[in-house]
Design a protein around this motif. Sequence first.
Motif, PDB file in Angstrom:
ATOM      1  N   ALA A  36     -32.200  20.026 -28.890  1.00 37.07           N
ATOM      2  CA  ALA A  36     -32.488  19.920 -30.316  1.00 37.07           C
ATOM      3  C   ALA A  36     -32.206  18.512 -30.809  1.00 37.07           C
ATOM      4  N   ALA A  37     -32.893  18.126 -31.858  1.00 41.80           N
ATOM      5  CA  ALA A  37     -32.677  16.804 -32.436  1.00 41.80           C
ATOM      6  C   ALA A  37     -31.223  16.645 -32.817  1.00 41.80           C
ATOM      7  N   GLY A  38     -30.693  15.466 -32.588  1.00 43.92           N
ATOM      8  CA  GLY A  38     -29.316  15.194 -32.968  1.00 43.92           C
ATOM      9  C   GLY A  38     -28.311  15.552 -31.904  1.00 43.92           C
ATOM     10  N   THR A  39     -28.739  16.067 -30.765  1.00 44.93           N
ATOM     11  CA  THR A  39     -27.797  16.385 -29.714  1.00 44.93           C
ATOM     12  C   THR A  39     -27.950  15.397 -28.582  1.00 44.93           C
ATOM     13  N   ALA A  40     -26.883  15.218 -27.833  1.00 40.97           N
ATOM     14  CA  ALA A  40     -26.905  14.280 -26.717  1.00 40.97           C
ATOM     15  C   ALA A  40     -27.573  14.921 -25.514  1.00 40.97           C
ATOM     16  N   THR A  41     -28.106  14.084 -24.633  1.00 41.13           N
ATOM     17  CA  THR A  41     -28.762  14.618 -23.454  1.00 41.13           C
ATOM     18  C   THR A  41     -27.873  14.592 -22.234  1.00 41.13           C
ATOM     19  N   GLY A  42     -26.710  13.996 -22.328  1.00 40.81           N
ATOM     20  CA  GLY A  42     -25.783  14.037 -21.204  1.00 40.81           C
ATOM     21  C   GLY A  42     -25.631  12.692 -20.545  1.00 40.81           C
ATOM     22  N   ALA A  43     -24.694  12.642 -19.618  1.00 38.24           N
ATOM     23  CA  ALA A  43     -24.376  11.405 -18.927  1.00 38.24           C
ATOM     24  C   ALA A  43     -25.082  11.354 -17.594  1.00 38.24           C
ATOM     25  N   ALA A  44     -25.019  10.209 -16.964  1.00 38.83           N
ATOM     26  CA  ALA A  44     -25.569  10.081 -15.622  1.00 38.83           C
ATOM     27  C   ALA A  44     -24.888  11.096 -14.733  1.00 38.83           C
ATOM     28  N   GLY A  45     -25.635  11.682 -13.835  1.00 36.25           N
ATOM     29  CA  GLY A  45     -25.062  12.709 -12.979  1.00 36.25           C
ATOM     30  C   GLY A  45     -25.401  14.106 -13.442  1.00 36.25           C
ATOM     31  N   ASP A  46     -25.901  14.244 -14.671  1.00 31.91           N
ATOM     32  CA  ASP A  46     -26.254  15.568 -15.170  1.00 31.91           C
ATOM     33  C   ASP A  46     -27.609  16.021 -14.641  1.00 31.91           C
ATOM     34  N   GLU A  48     -28.493  16.813 -11.773  1.00 29.56           N
ATOM     35  CA  GLU A  48     -28.425  17.929 -10.845  1.00 29.56           C
ATOM     36  C   GLU A  48     -28.090  19.247 -11.540  1.00 29.56           C
ATOM     37  N   ALA A  49     -27.655  19.189 -12.776  1.00 27.43           N
ATOM     38  CA  ALA A  49     -27.360  20.405 -13.522  1.00 27.43           C
ATOM     39  C   ALA A  49     -28.690  21.017 -13.961  1.00 27.43           C
ATOM     40  N   ASP A  50     -28.955  22.240 -13.529  1.00 30.82           N
ATOM     41  CA  ASP A  50     -30.248  22.825 -13.850  1.00 30.82           C
ATOM     42  C   ASP A  50     -30.250  23.562 -15.178  1.00 30.82           C
ATOM     43  N   VAL A  51     -29.092  23.741 -15.788  1.00 38.03           N
ATOM     44  CA  VAL A  51     -29.007  24.434 -17.072  1.00 38.03           C
ATOM     45  C   VAL A  51     -28.015  23.695 -17.959  1.00 38.03           C
ATOM     46  N   LEU A  52     -28.386  23.540 -19.236  1.00 39.14           N
ATOM     47  CA  LEU A  52     -27.487  22.979 -20.236  1.00 39.14           C
ATOM     48  C   LEU A  52     -27.197  24.055 -21.274  1.00 39.14           C
ATOM     49  N   TYR A  53     -25.948  24.147 -21.692  1.00 44.13           N
ATOM     50  CA  TYR A  53     -25.574  24.989 -22.818  1.00 44.13           C
ATOM     51  C   TYR A  53     -25.460  24.073 -24.020  1.00 44.13           C
ATOM     52  N   ILE A  54     -26.090  24.437 -25.139  1.00 43.10           N
ATOM     53  CA  ILE A  54     -25.995  23.658 -26.364  1.00 43.10           C
ATOM     54  C   ILE A  54     -25.357  24.540 -27.419  1.00 43.10           C
ATOM     55  N   LEU A  55     -24.200  24.118 -27.909  1.00 36.53           N
ATOM     56  CA  LEU A  55     -23.484  24.828 -28.952  1.00 36.53           C
ATOM     57  C   LEU A  55     -23.653  24.040 -30.241  1.00 36.53           C
ATOM     58  N   LEU A  56     -24.100  24.700 -31.297  1.00 37.85           N
ATOM     59  CA  LEU A  56     -24.393  24.031 -32.565  1.00 37.85           C
ATOM     60  C   LEU A  56     -23.542  24.580 -33.695  1.00 37.85           C
ATOM     61  N   ASP A  57     -23.242  23.697 -34.681  1.00 36.51           N
ATOM     62  CA  ASP A  57     -22.565  24.145 -35.889  1.00 36.51           C
ATOM     63  C   ASP A  57     -23.592  24.297 -37.007  1.00 36.51           C
ATOM     64  N   PRO A  66     -23.370  20.758 -19.492  1.00 39.49           N
ATOM     65  CA  PRO A  66     -24.132  21.168 -18.306  1.00 39.49           C
ATOM     66  C   PRO A  66     -23.417  22.299 -17.586  1.00 39.49           C
ATOM     67  N   ARG A  67     -24.179  23.152 -16.932  1.00 39.74           N
ATOM     68  CA  ARG A  67     -23.581  24.275 -16.215  1.00 39.74           C
ATOM     69  C   ARG A  67     -22.559  23.781 -15.197  1.00 39.74           C
ATOM     70  N   SER A  68     -22.799  22.616 -14.607  1.00 42.65           N
ATOM     71  CA  SER A  68     -21.872  22.085 -13.609  1.00 42.65           C
ATOM     72  C   SER A  68     -20.504  21.750 -14.194  1.00 42.65           C
ATOM     73  N   ALA A  69     -20.404  21.604 -15.531  1.00 44.58           N
ATOM     74  CA  ALA A  69     -19.134  21.282 -16.174  1.00 44.58           C
ATOM     75  C   ALA A  69     -18.441  22.511 -16.750  1.00 44.58           C
ATOM     76  N   THR A  70     -19.012  23.685 -16.535  1.00 44.85           N
ATOM     77  CA  THR A  70     -18.403  24.898 -17.084  1.00 44.85           C
ATOM     78  C   THR A  70     -17.451  25.515 -16.068  1.00 44.85           C
ATOM     79  N   ASP A  71     -16.564  26.330 -16.584  1.00 44.59           N
ATOM     80  CA  ASP A  71     -15.639  27.064 -15.730  1.00 44.59           C
ATOM     81  C   ASP A  71     -15.492  28.470 -16.296  1.00 44.59           C
ATOM     82  N   GLY A  72     -14.641  29.256 -15.702  1.00 44.78           N
ATOM     83  CA  GLY A  72     -14.436  30.628 -16.156  1.00 44.78           C
ATOM     84  C   GLY A  72     -13.954  30.706 -17.593  1.00 44.78           C
ATOM     85  N   ALA A  73     -13.135  29.736 -18.008  1.00 46.49           N
ATOM     86  CA  ALA A  73     -12.623  29.738 -19.381  1.00 46.49           C
ATOM     87  C   ALA A  73     -13.748  29.544 -20.392  1.00 46.49           C
TER      88      ALA A  73
END
Length: 119
Positions: A36-46, A48-57, A66-73
């Motif tokens: 979405a407009a106004g959101t970042a697209t991520g850093a180098a290395g992203d 390989e992440a095939d899915v991004l989660y975008i949380l908006l206010d 990116p899915r690669s940066a998520t954990d169980g928490a």
Amino acid sequence: MTRHYADGSVDALAWEDVVEVRVVGNSPGGGAGTPAAGTATGAAGDAEADVLYILLDREGQGCVVPRSATDGAFLSRLRYLPDFDLDRLSAAMDAARGSSVVVWRSPDPPSALPDLEYD
């Protein structure tokens, strides 16, 4: 929720301010979907992440994870959003190739600011 980028920039969003969760999948050619407009697209290395989660206010500002940066928490915290559906999230992750899918919106309408009286 805080995400630190390789260039030193930071996305931050308090969980209580989250009103929408989107899943964005990379296109089959490997390019990232367009957030979405106004959101970042991520850093180098992203790439390989095939899915991004975008949380908006409520103002449309958000945090891209990116899915690669998520954990169980992270996934456990998503479950505590009111009426969050893990099956819908799973289906969206499979279907979001090259597109954005809204998987959750806050069921509560925006609350009005209280009228404050000052002496």
